[in-house]
Design an enzyme around this catalytic site. Structure first.
Site, PDB file in Angstrom:
ATOM      1  N   ARG A  14      66.022  16.401  17.675  1.00 46.83           N
ATOM      2  CA  ARG A  14      66.570  15.171  17.089  1.00 46.83           C
ATOM      3  C   ARG A  14      67.562  15.498  15.970  1.00 46.83           C
ATOM      4  O   ARG A  14      68.763  15.340  16.137  1.00 46.83           O
ATOM      5  CB  ARG A  14      65.423  14.285  16.578  1.00 46.83           C
ATOM      6  CG  ARG A  14      65.852  12.879  16.197  1.00 46.83           C
ATOM      7  CD  ARG A  14      66.517  12.735  14.856  1.00 46.83           C
ATOM      8  NE  ARG A  14      65.670  13.193  13.759  1.00 46.83           N
ATOM      9  CZ  ARG A  14      66.100  13.298  12.508  1.00 46.83           C
ATOM     10  NH1 ARG A  14      67.340  12.995  12.201  1.00 46.83           N
ATOM     11  NH2 ARG A  14      65.297  13.747  11.551  1.00 46.83           N
ATOM     12  N   ASP A  15      67.067  16.006  14.846  1.00 50.33           N
ATOM     13  CA  ASP A  15      67.965  16.255  13.710  1.00 50.33           C
ATOM     14  C   ASP A  15      68.992  17.321  14.087  1.00 50.33           C
ATOM     15  O   ASP A  15      70.155  17.255  13.694  1.00 50.33           O
ATOM     16  CB  ASP A  15      67.138  16.723  12.495  1.00 50.33           C
ATOM     17  CG  ASP A  15      67.787  16.377  11.169  1.00 50.33           C
ATOM     18  OD1 ASP A  15      69.008  16.171  11.153  1.00 50.33           O
ATOM     19  OD2 ASP A  15      67.086  16.328  10.144  1.00 50.33           O
ATOM     20  N   HIS A 206      61.119  17.896   4.039  1.00 46.23           N
ATOM     21  CA  HIS A 206      62.182  18.006   5.049  1.00 46.23           C
ATOM     22  C   HIS A 206      63.422  18.573   4.346  1.00 46.23           C
ATOM     23  O   HIS A 206      64.198  17.832   3.753  1.00 46.23           O
ATOM     24  CB  HIS A 206      62.423  16.600   5.608  1.00 46.23           C
ATOM     25  CG  HIS A 206      63.493  16.460   6.633  1.00 46.23           C
ATOM     26  ND1 HIS A 206      63.222  16.257   7.976  1.00 46.23           N
ATOM     27  CD2 HIS A 206      64.852  16.450   6.530  1.00 46.23           C
ATOM     28  CE1 HIS A 206      64.355  16.128   8.639  1.00 46.23           C
ATOM     29  NE2 HIS A 206      65.366  16.237   7.777  1.00 46.23           N
ATOM     30  N   CYS A 239      73.022  15.416   9.033  1.00 45.18           N
ATOM     31  CA  CYS A 239      73.113  13.969   9.175  1.00 45.18           C
ATOM     32  C   CYS A 239      74.584  13.594   9.274  1.00 45.18           C
ATOM     33  O   CYS A 239      75.365  13.902   8.383  1.00 45.18           O
ATOM     34  CB  CYS A 239      72.473  13.277   7.970  1.00 45.18           C
ATOM     35  SG  CYS A 239      72.640  11.491   8.007  1.00 45.18           S
TER      36      CYS A 239
END
Ligand code: HMG
Ligand code: MG
Length: 301
Positions: A14-15, A206, A239
């Site tokens: 995902r990230d 995280h 991100c």
């Protein structure tokens, strides 16, 4: 005294992939996730049910979840930003729903197009409905250690968002150093505050490794009793709505440190390195993981 066991939460699919320019095919994602499932990892965040226009790299979320081979004992999680995302997540039958928002107003708005207060209203029914459908839930707070738009973020803002998320009913909170600006003294200050409010067992850290401080920050967190850490195989990640943000701490770099410290994770380093090398070839460029590059060079200690 450090904890005896650590839970590694793999967020690479995902990230790691959300920021990739090249589209990794659904078949390759599925194959990679299946390989990760065979490394001993017990938690993998595999995709994101956000708007495909915002994150085209993960537009195939429903297909990915439906096609992977689910290994018993592994929790498969995904990001969910709103009700529409939850419907897709339930259709795919993901195990865990992860909602996310930021401690800083500007990053929250750039990332999910809502103010922080509006986001609370959007996420509350999402968490409730996910739980009513038997899903465990995780909440992320981004920009805990600094914001790309507002720079410093106050501990009061972090506490406010964290309290709201727990009050909605999330099972666990992940504290994000979205742009990798944190340092160990800051980790101590922030955790000193949060651990008076929430148990360590419900907190995860995280860390993005943008400036090389992720392992130091993890060590500071371990020292304070945190036992859950997010990481991405090969150090993939970032991100898209945090300019300059780079990958999460590489899972295999964290695993090397924990193994050498005698801390158990249940994860096999050779299999993890093989999964790291596999995705590096698909992505087509050298990825930041130190242990992957050491393994490729054939170095032995
Ligand atoms: P929006 O445009 O404000 O959405 O986007 P909306 O509610 O106004 O809806 C507009 C249209 O989008 C509607 O369609 C909806 O149905 C559709 P129309 O009626 O016009 O045909 N829509 C959706 N379609 C599919 N899936 C959905 C969905 N939602 C609405 N879920 C939204 C708001 C939140 C959707 C958007 O801003 C978004 O997708 N943002 C995602 C950003 C993102 O993924 N960022 C990266 C993850 S966060 C992160 O990396 C940090 C973290 O790693 C921790 C850390 O490091 O700090 C977690
Ligand atoms: Mg992240």
């Amino acid at each position: 005294k450090f904890p005896n066991n650590i839970l590694l939460k793999e967020v690479g699919p995902r990230d790691g992939l959300q920021n990739e320019k090249s589209f990794i095919s659904t078949e390759d994602k599925v194959e990679w996730i299946n390989r990760l499932s065979d490394t001993g990892l017990s938690y993998i965040e595999i995709t994101s049910f956000v708007h495909p226009k915002w994150i085209p790299a993960l537009a195939d979320a429903v297909d990915v979840v439906k096609k992977i081979k689910r290994k018993p004992g592994v929790t498969y999680a995904a990001l969910v930003p709103n009700e529409k995302g939850l419907q897709r997540a339930l259709e795919a039958d993901i195990d865990e729903v992860s909602v996310f928002m930021s401690a800083s107003e500007t990053h929250n708005q750039k990332n999910i197009n809502k103010t922080i207060d509006e986001t609370f209203k959007v996420l509350r029914p999402v968490v409730q409905e996910a739980k009513a459908n038997g899903k465990t839930t995780r909440g992320y707070v981004s920009t805990v250690f600094g914001c790309p738009y507002e720079q410093d973020v106050s501990i009061e803002d972090v506490i406010k968002v964290s309290e709201h998320l727990f009050e909605m009913g999330i099972d666990e909170l992940s504290l994000g150093d979205t742009i990798g600006v944190g340092n160990p003294a800051q980790v101590q200050r922030i955790l000193d505050e949060l651990l008076t409010r929430f148990p360590a067992s419900q907190l995860a850290m995280h860390f993005h490794d943008t400036r090389g401080t992720a392992l130091a920050n993890i060590l500071a967190s371990l020292d304070m009793g945190i036992t859950k850490f997010d990481a991405a195989v090969a150090g993939l990640g970032g991100c898209p709505y945090a300019p300059g943000a780079s990958g999460n701490v590489a899972t295999e770099d964290l695993l090397y440190m924990l193994d050498e410290m005698g801390i158990e994770t249940g994860v096999n380093q050779d299999r993890l390195l093989a999964a790291a090398q596999w995705i590096e070839e698909k992505v087509g460029r050298t990825l930041p993981s130190r242990n992957l590059q050491v393994a490729k060079a054939g170095c032995q200690t």
